[in-house]
Design an enzyme around this catalytic site. Structure first.
Site, mmCIF file in Angstrom:
data_model
loop_
_atom_site.group_PDB
_atom_site.id
_atom_site.type_symbol
_atom_site.label_atom_id
_atom_site.label_comp_id
_atom_site.label_asym_id
_atom_site.label_seq_id
_atom_site.Cartn_x
_atom_site.Cartn_y
_atom_site.Cartn_z
ATOM 1 N N PRO A 245 0.783 -1.049 -0.097
ATOM 2 C CA PRO A 245 -0.454 0.250 0.157
ATOM 3 C C PRO A 245 0.650 1.419 0.170
ATOM 4 O O PRO A 245 0.890 2.158 0.553
ATOM 5 C CB PRO A 245 -0.831 -0.437 1.515
ATOM 6 C CG PRO A 245 -0.122 -1.160 2.232
ATOM 7 C CD PRO A 245 0.785 -1.950 1.385
ATOM 8 N N CYS A 246 1.886 1.914 -1.216
ATOM 9 C CA CYS A 246 2.384 2.522 -1.155
ATOM 10 C C CYS A 246 1.745 4.016 -1.708
ATOM 11 O O CYS A 246 1.829 5.207 -1.218
ATOM 12 C CB CYS A 246 3.124 2.725 -2.539
ATOM 13 S SG CYS A 246 2.394 2.437 -4.031
#
Length: 279
Positions: A245-246
């Site tokens: 989950p950048c």
């Protein structure tokens, strides 16, 4: 959901362009070709909250408060050594890095199965080897050929096979919004990256939905204090959108920042997660 998202993304972009004069809801709705009533219905169907409430999640003030609130949550997650505890449906995610031999051979001997699938954030290309998911990439222009071509260039010696059935099951597990009940089986990721990049991606897996951290904090948690710039580069090279989950990395000022798959999509993800967390 994909058709809903296309209009939501256009609405977010319209608001970004016109935020100084604070356009009323009716004007935002008209910008995506809907009446105010139908836009409200569409937005609630997609996000679960009103457009007004959703936009509150995208302000710098809310983002700074989110950073403050997230710190204690992240301390617990990292101290416990959790790997991917942060799925909306309790789905665990584990990284398997490509071996030095696989990196050198650029996928020789591997079969990569792929397919395109709708998600709450637009269509995506999903690809997997026998060891796990190797790519999840959104299709900004609607041209899957360009996205697939980039992936094939990265694994240039692999054999690619279109397989909607195999990847469809993965997509359903990834984007299910079922909350509660027994934990679902985990997902494995098979990624190509340097040791440093993999450390950054593993640190990202410990950031639960509804939480956020800065690039500096991510550098610290990845064991590279002071390397925020290098961490930012690793974040931008994440091959598996959403699962790694950048989009949960934001600037210390509260500015949400850029995103490989479009700034509007990053805002949509953060707001969507906030809506589900508070809802």
């Amino acid at each position: 959901m994909t058709a809903d998202y296309a209009r939501v993304e256009r609405a977010i972009k319209f608001i970004e362009t016109n935020f100084i004069r604070q356009p009323p809801l009716a004007e935002i709705a008209a910008s995506v070709g809907l009446s105010e009533f139908h836009f409200q219905r569409l937005f609630r169907r997609w996000a679960g909250v009103s457009p007004k409430r959703f936009l509150q999640y995208l302000t710098a003030g809310y983002a700074r408060e989110l950073l403050r609130q997230s710190r204690s949550v992240l301390d617990v997650a990292f101290e416990a050594g959790l790997t991917g505890s942060g799925r909306l449906h309790d789905l665990t995610v584990n990284i398997h890095a490509a071996s030095p031999g696989e990196l050198k051979e650029r996928g020789a001997g591997l079969i990569i199965r792929y397919g395109t699938h709708p998600t709450p954030f637009g269509n995506c290309l999903l690809a997997a080897t026998s060891r796990g998911i190797c790519a999840l990439r959104f299709i900004p222009s609607g041209d899957v050929g360009e996205v697939l071509g980039t992936l094939q260039g990265e694994w240039e010696n692999a054999c690619f096979a279109e397989d909607f059935e195999a990847t469809g099951g993965l997509a359903e597990r990834i984007f299910s919004t079922t909350v509660g009940g027994s934990a679902k089986p985990g997902l494995a990721l098979h990624v190509r990256g340097t040791n440093f990049q993999v450390r950054v991606w593993e640190a990202l897996l410990r950031v639960p939905p509804g939480a956020a951290l800065t690039y500096g904090e991510l550098a610290l948690r990845a064991g590279a204090p002071g390397a925020a710039r290098a961490v930012g580069t690793a974040v931008g090279q994440n091959p598996v959108a959403y699962l790694i989950p950048c989009h949960r990395v934001i600037r210390n000022s509260g500015v949400l920042g850029e995103y490989r798959w479009g700034a509007a999509r990053k805002k949509a993800m953060l707001g969507w997660e906030a809506a589900h967390r508070t809802g």
